[in-house]
Design a protein around this motif. Structure first.
Motif, PDB file in Angstrom:
ATOM      1  N   GLY A   1       7.791  33.024   7.567  1.00 34.84           N
ATOM      2  CA  GLY A   1       7.964  34.456   7.358  1.00 34.84           C
ATOM      3  C   GLY A   1       8.340  34.788   5.933  1.00 34.84           C
ATOM      4  N   THR A   2       9.065  33.897   5.286  1.00 35.26           N
ATOM      5  CA  THR A   2       9.443  34.110   3.893  1.00 35.26           C
ATOM      6  C   THR A   2       8.196  34.116   3.020  1.00 35.26           C
ATOM      7  OG1 THR A   2      11.385  32.790   4.451  1.00 35.26           O
ATOM      8  CG2 THR A   2      11.120  33.426   2.152  1.00 35.26           C
ATOM      9  N   GLY A   3       7.261  33.246   3.333  1.00 36.84           N
ATOM     10  CA  GLY A   3       5.997  33.255   2.608  1.00 36.84           C
ATOM     11  C   GLY A   3       5.256  34.566   2.786  1.00 36.84           C
ATOM     12  N   ALA A   4       5.320  35.140   4.005  1.00 41.80           N
ATOM     13  CA  ALA A   4       4.684  36.433   4.241  1.00 41.80           C
ATOM     14  C   ALA A   4       5.345  37.525   3.419  1.00 41.80           C
ATOM     15  CB  ALA A   4       4.743  36.773   5.733  1.00 41.80           C
ATOM     16  N   LEU A   5       6.666  37.448   3.266  1.00 44.71           N
ATOM     17  CA  LEU A   5       7.382  38.437   2.456  1.00 44.71           C
ATOM     18  C   LEU A   5       6.888  38.452   1.008  1.00 44.71           C
ATOM     19  CD1 LEU A   5      11.159  38.241   3.479  1.00 44.71           C
ATOM     20  CD2 LEU A   5       9.609  40.177   3.768  1.00 44.71           C
ATOM     21  N   ARG A   6       6.431  37.297   0.540  1.00 45.76           N
ATOM     22  CA  ARG A   6       5.932  37.206  -0.827  1.00 45.76           C
ATOM     23  C   ARG A   6       4.772  38.182  -1.073  1.00 45.76           C
ATOM     24  NH1 ARG A   6       9.113  36.083  -4.575  1.00 45.76           N
ATOM     25  NH2 ARG A   6      10.082  34.033  -4.553  1.00 45.76           N
ATOM     26  N   HIS A   7       4.038  38.521  -0.017  1.00 46.72           N
ATOM     27  CA  HIS A   7       2.905  39.438  -0.152  1.00 46.72           C
ATOM     28  C   HIS A   7       3.358  40.898  -0.159  1.00 46.72           C
ATOM     29  CE1 HIS A   7       0.015  36.202   0.325  1.00 46.72           C
ATOM     30  NE2 HIS A   7       0.677  35.781   1.384  1.00 46.72           N
ATOM     31  N   LEU A   8       4.651  41.141   0.111  1.00 43.37           N
ATOM     32  CA  LEU A   8       5.147  42.502   0.221  1.00 43.37           C
ATOM     33  C   LEU A   8       6.190  42.864  -0.830  1.00 43.37           C
ATOM     34  CD1 LEU A   8       5.563  42.544   4.106  1.00 43.37           C
ATOM     35  CD2 LEU A   8       3.927  43.931   2.825  1.00 43.37           C
ATOM     36  N   CYS A   9       6.932  41.874  -1.299  1.00 44.01           N
ATOM     37  CA  CYS A   9       8.079  42.135  -2.175  1.00 44.01           C
ATOM     38  C   CYS A   9       7.786  41.679  -3.600  1.00 44.01           C
ATOM     39  CB  CYS A   9       9.326  41.425  -1.639  1.00 44.01           C
ATOM     40  SG  CYS A   9       9.781  41.959   0.020  1.00 44.01           S
ATOM     41  N   ALA A  10       8.038  42.581  -4.557  1.00 38.67           N
ATOM     42  CA  ALA A  10       7.685  42.303  -5.948  1.00 38.67           C
ATOM     43  C   ALA A  10       8.710  41.451  -6.666  1.00 38.67           C
ATOM     44  CB  ALA A  10       7.500  43.623  -6.705  1.00 38.67           C
ATOM     45  N   GLU A  11       9.949  41.406  -6.157  1.00 41.32           N
ATOM     46  CA  GLU A  11      10.992  40.700  -6.881  1.00 41.32           C
ATOM     47  C   GLU A  11      11.578  39.575  -6.021  1.00 41.32           C
ATOM     48  OE1 GLU A  11      13.796  43.551  -8.432  1.00 41.32           O
ATOM     49  OE2 GLU A  11      12.211  44.812  -9.269  1.00 41.32           O
ATOM     50  N   ARG A  12      12.804  39.714  -5.608  1.00 44.93           N
ATOM     51  CA  ARG A  12      13.513  38.621  -4.955  1.00 44.93           C
ATOM     52  C   ARG A  12      13.194  38.532  -3.459  1.00 44.93           C
ATOM     53  NH1 ARG A  12      19.953  38.284  -3.740  1.00 44.93           N
ATOM     54  NH2 ARG A  12      20.149  36.023  -3.539  1.00 44.93           N
ATOM     55  N   VAL A  13      13.010  37.304  -2.978  1.00 39.47           N
ATOM     56  CA  VAL A  13      12.826  37.026  -1.559  1.00 39.47           C
ATOM     57  C   VAL A  13      13.851  35.967  -1.151  1.00 39.47           C
ATOM     58  CG1 VAL A  13      11.282  36.046   0.170  1.00 39.47           C
ATOM     59  CG2 VAL A  13      10.388  37.646  -1.520  1.00 39.47           C
ATOM     60  N   VAL A  14      14.549  36.230  -0.038  1.00 42.92           N
ATOM     61  CA  VAL A  14      15.622  35.350   0.422  1.00 42.92           C
ATOM     62  C   VAL A  14      15.370  34.962   1.876  1.00 42.92           C
ATOM     63  CG1 VAL A  14      18.108  35.132   0.839  1.00 42.92           C
ATOM     64  CG2 VAL A  14      17.286  36.426  -1.136  1.00 42.92           C
ATOM     65  N   GLY A  15      15.539  33.687   2.184  1.00 39.17           N
ATOM     66  CA  GLY A  15      15.513  33.218   3.559  1.00 39.17           C
ATOM     67  C   GLY A  15      16.889  32.734   3.959  1.00 39.17           C
ATOM     68  N   VAL A  16      17.327  33.097   5.167  1.00 40.61           N
ATOM     69  CA  VAL A  16      18.644  32.697   5.645  1.00 40.61           C
ATOM     70  C   VAL A  16      18.510  32.036   7.015  1.00 40.61           C
ATOM     71  CG1 VAL A  16      19.108  34.998   6.615  1.00 40.61           C
ATOM     72  CG2 VAL A  16      21.009  33.456   6.122  1.00 40.61           C
ATOM     73  N   ASP A  17      19.189  30.900   7.169  1.00 38.65           N
ATOM     74  CA  ASP A  17      19.159  30.158   8.425  1.00 38.65           C
ATOM     75  C   ASP A  17      20.413  29.288   8.468  1.00 38.65           C
ATOM     76  OD1 ASP A  17      16.572  29.531  10.458  1.00 38.65           O
ATOM     77  OD2 ASP A  17      18.195  28.074  10.538  1.00 38.65           O
ATOM     78  N   PHE A  18      20.797  28.825   9.675  1.00 37.85           N
ATOM     79  CA  PHE A  18      21.994  27.971   9.731  1.00 37.85           C
ATOM     80  C   PHE A  18      21.661  26.497   9.856  1.00 37.85           C
ATOM     81  CE2 PHE A  18      23.099  27.770  14.563  1.00 37.85           C
ATOM     82  CZ  PHE A  18      21.804  27.456  14.868  1.00 37.85           C
ATOM     83  N   SER A  19      20.362  26.157   9.905  1.00 34.02           N
ATOM     84  CA  SER A  19      19.952  24.763   9.992  1.00 34.02           C
ATOM     85  C   SER A  19      19.626  24.218   8.604  1.00 34.02           C
ATOM     86  CB  SER A  19      18.722  24.614  10.894  1.00 34.02           C
ATOM     87  OG  SER A  19      18.134  23.340  10.742  1.00 34.02           O
ATOM     88  N   ALA A  20      20.408  23.257   8.153  1.00 28.57           N
ATOM     89  CA  ALA A  20      20.158  22.658   6.845  1.00 28.57           C
ATOM     90  C   ALA A  20      18.804  21.956   6.816  1.00 28.57           C
ATOM     91  CB  ALA A  20      21.279  21.678   6.503  1.00 28.57           C
ATOM     92  N   GLY A  21      18.420  21.359   7.935  1.00 29.12           N
ATOM     93  CA  GLY A  21      17.133  20.680   7.989  1.00 29.12           C
ATOM     94  C   GLY A  21      15.964  21.631   7.824  1.00 29.12           C
TER      95      GLY A  21
END
Length: 237
Positions: A69-89
């Motif tokens: 989904g973060t990759g999909a955000l790249r097609h919509l957001c011109a600046e910063r994109v952040v992914g958040v999750d609690f799994s380090a893996g």
């Protein structure tokens, strides 16, 4: 479907008997080879539905997993994109796939962000939250958005009563409930605990204006109903 390159039955069993966090740490290297990854066609259609609401500068992928989904955000957001999750893996795999994004390890029920995002998305993660946890989750996303910011996610049409898909979901949820009664740590993952009418009402109570957009690109069922829709929840200005 699972492939020969994906996790083995034994690996899946070990993961299912772990905590949610530990299970996803173990599954991470092969996660994108499982049916659990959001299909590209759903990601693409979500991007298409959200593009008219832009432009967006900053985006947040809630429960980002390996970063599809973060990759999909790249097609919509011109600046910063952040992914958040609690799994380090899972974050480790995401960081490798999308090194230009920012990755944050955190429990999304306590997001460490000020109101800084124009757009937040989430794909396929809501089954990991009990119904009593959803209002708090929605409040956290609301607090991370700027006034007027959008929280969006796709929802599939519920399977018809008695259909193979309905029975499969019912069977899976039943097995998980029994597992959680007799085994610790618990593993929260249910398919039938996200009723759309309740979810829309909870979003409104959290401070969002909500609309539902049919995803026509994914087609319709035999009865004429859409297969999938996008929930678009806008933080009130």
């Amino acid at each position: 479907m699972f492939t020969s390159q994906g996790p083995t039955l034994r690996e899946l069993a070990v993961q299912a008997l772990s905590s949610v966090e530990r299970g996803y740490d173990l599954l991470a290297p092969k996660f994108d080879l499982t049916p659990f990854r959001t299909p590209d066609r759903i990601l693409d259609e979500t991007v298409r539905e959200l593009r008219p609401y832009g432009p967006f500068r900053t985006g947040l992928d809630v429960c980002c997993g390996t970063g599809a989904g973060t990759g999909a955000l790249r097609h919509l957001c011109a600046e910063r994109v952040v992914g958040v999750d609690f799994s380090a893996g899972m974050l480790g795999m995401a960081r490798h796939a999308e090194p230009s994004a920012d990755w944050v390890r955190a429990d999304v029920r306590a997001l460490p962000f000020r109101p800084a995002f124009d757009l937040a998305v989430s794909f396929g993660a809501f089954g990991h939250f009990l119904p009593k946890e959803r209002p708090g989750l929605f409040a956290q996303v609301h607090a991370a958005l700027r006034p007027g910011g959008i929280f969006a996610f796709p929802v599939g049409a519920p399977p018809h009563f008695g259909s193979p898909a309905y029975l499969a979901m019912l069977g899976f949820d039943t097995v998980m409930r029994v597992r959680n009664l007799v085994w610790r740590p618990g593993f929260v993952m249910y398919y039938r605990t996200f009723p759309l009418r309740e979810v829309l009402a909870e979003l409104q109570r959290a401070g969002f204006e909500v609309e539902l957009r049919p995803m026509e690109g994914l087609g319709r069922r035999r009865d004429g109903s859409v297969r999938c829709a996008t929930v678009v929840a806008r933080r009130r200005a």
